[in-house]
Design a protein around this motif. Structure first.
Motif, mmCIF file in Angstrom:
data_model
loop_
_atom_site.group_PDB
_atom_site.id
_atom_site.type_symbol
_atom_site.label_atom_id
_atom_site.label_comp_id
_atom_site.label_asym_id
_atom_site.label_seq_id
_atom_site.Cartn_x
_atom_site.Cartn_y
_atom_site.Cartn_z
ATOM 1 N N LEU A 9 0.882 -1.356 0.033
ATOM 2 C CA LEU A 9 0.061 0.127 0.020
ATOM 3 C C LEU A 9 0.826 1.193 0.145
ATOM 4 O O LEU A 9 0.522 2.330 -0.548
ATOM 5 C CB LEU A 9 -1.135 0.024 1.241
ATOM 6 N N PRO A 10 1.900 1.374 0.884
ATOM 7 C CA PRO A 10 2.703 2.708 0.774
ATOM 8 C C PRO A 10 3.184 2.893 -0.387
ATOM 9 O O PRO A 10 3.261 4.160 -1.005
ATOM 10 C CB PRO A 10 3.574 2.242 1.823
ATOM 11 N N ARG A 11 3.761 1.992 -1.302
ATOM 12 C CA ARG A 11 4.473 2.167 -2.648
ATOM 13 C C ARG A 11 3.183 2.569 -3.642
ATOM 14 O O ARG A 11 3.312 3.415 -4.490
ATOM 15 C CB ARG A 11 5.136 0.745 -3.068
ATOM 16 N N ALA A 12 2.045 1.737 -3.409
ATOM 17 C CA ALA A 12 1.067 2.266 -4.586
ATOM 18 C C ALA A 12 0.564 3.560 -4.306
ATOM 19 O O ALA A 12 0.130 4.232 -5.435
ATOM 20 C CB ALA A 12 -0.081 0.984 -4.281
ATOM 21 N N VAL A 13 0.316 3.901 -3.086
ATOM 22 C CA VAL A 13 -0.048 5.138 -2.825
ATOM 23 C C VAL A 13 0.940 6.422 -3.228
ATOM 24 O O VAL A 13 0.534 7.414 -3.869
ATOM 25 C CB VAL A 13 -0.420 5.510 -0.998
ATOM 26 N N SER A 14 2.129 6.110 -3.068
ATOM 27 C CA SER A 14 3.175 7.015 -3.652
ATOM 28 C C SER A 14 3.063 7.117 -4.906
ATOM 29 O O SER A 14 3.117 8.410 -5.736
ATOM 30 C CB SER A 14 4.484 6.411 -3.081
ATOM 31 N N GLU A 15 2.784 5.956 -5.720
ATOM 32 C CA GLU A 15 3.021 5.979 -7.129
ATOM 33 C C GLU A 15 1.428 6.922 -7.671
ATOM 34 O O GLU A 15 1.560 7.476 -8.702
ATOM 35 C CB GLU A 15 2.828 4.491 -7.802
ATOM 36 N N LEU A 16 0.538 6.617 -6.995
ATOM 37 C CA LEU A 16 -0.738 7.253 -7.347
ATOM 38 C C LEU A 16 -0.425 8.782 -7.120
ATOM 39 O O LEU A 16 -1.337 9.434 -8.080
ATOM 40 C CB LEU A 16 -1.847 6.701 -6.546
ATOM 41 N N HIS A 17 0.024 8.994 -6.083
ATOM 42 C CA HIS A 17 0.441 10.600 -5.817
ATOM 43 C C HIS A 17 1.266 11.054 -6.774
ATOM 44 O O HIS A 17 0.739 12.221 -7.487
ATOM 45 C CB HIS A 17 1.070 10.663 -4.466
ATOM 46 N N LYS A 18 2.251 10.422 -7.394
ATOM 47 C CA LYS A 18 3.114 10.891 -8.440
ATOM 48 C C LYS A 18 2.383 11.156 -9.713
ATOM 49 O O LYS A 18 2.148 12.154 -10.498
ATOM 50 C CB LYS A 18 4.196 10.088 -8.771
ATOM 51 N N LYS A 19 1.128 10.041 -10.011
ATOM 52 C CA LYS A 19 0.435 10.241 -11.077
ATOM 53 C C LYS A 19 -0.366 11.124 -11.309
ATOM 54 O O LYS A 19 -0.539 12.221 -12.021
ATOM 55 C CB LYS A 19 -0.096 9.012 -11.563
ATOM 56 N N LEU A 20 -1.082 11.580 -10.220
ATOM 57 C CA LEU A 20 -1.876 12.845 -9.762
ATOM 58 C C LEU A 20 -1.357 14.316 -10.126
ATOM 59 O O LEU A 20 -1.633 15.045 -10.594
ATOM 60 C CB LEU A 20 -2.649 12.715 -8.508
ATOM 61 N N ASP A 21 -0.194 14.228 -9.517
ATOM 62 C CA ASP A 21 0.814 15.364 -9.662
ATOM 63 C C ASP A 21 1.092 15.579 -11.297
ATOM 64 O O ASP A 21 0.776 16.780 -11.649
ATOM 65 C CB ASP A 21 2.167 15.245 -9.028
ATOM 66 N N SER A 22 1.379 14.504 -11.914
ATOM 67 C CA SER A 22 1.608 14.599 -13.323
ATOM 68 C C SER A 22 0.511 15.089 -13.989
ATOM 69 O O SER A 22 0.567 15.889 -15.102
ATOM 70 C CB SER A 22 2.077 13.217 -13.894
#
Length: 113
Positions: A9-22
């Motif tokens: 979950l922490p890694r998935a949330v981090s990736e999701l956050h990066k995609k949203l920023d993009s």
């Protein structure tokens, strides 16, 4: 939809956050700039903005000292034009005058006849 373990979950949330920023960056880049609002002022609003009496402002209009638009019997002032008018009366500082002096001397514009 992919299933994540608790440890993932922490890694998935981090990736999701990066995609949203993009996505947000792309949206902000593609949005056309918002033009500044054109603000029209009446004579009393312009007088208040310039900290002048209405009578003084009428005098400046009469002597064509200030930018104004007239429609029928009404006078209108663009706030942006009033700001530019104020800026046009700016006196140069000694530092600005010293910086400009070499170019005046080299072009001969500083000479008196």
């Amino acid at each position: 939809m992919e299933q994540y373990s608790f440890d993932q979950l922490p890694r998935a949330v981090s990736e999701l956050h990066k995609k949203l920023d993009s996505i947000q960056d792309l949206l902000l880049e593609s949005r056309p700039p918002i033009p500044p609002a054109v603000e029209l002022l009446t004579i009393s609003q312009a007088a208040e903005f310039l900290n002048l009496s209405v009578q003084t402002l009428y005098g400046k209009v009469c002597h064509r000292e200030i930018p104004v638009s007239k429609k029928g019997k009404r006078l209108y002032f663009y706030k942006s034009e009033l700001e530019e008018w104020i800026k046009s009366g700016k006196k140069k500082t000694m530092t600005e005058l010293r910086e400009k002096l070499p170019s005046l001397v080299s072009t001969g514009k500083g000479r008196r006849h």
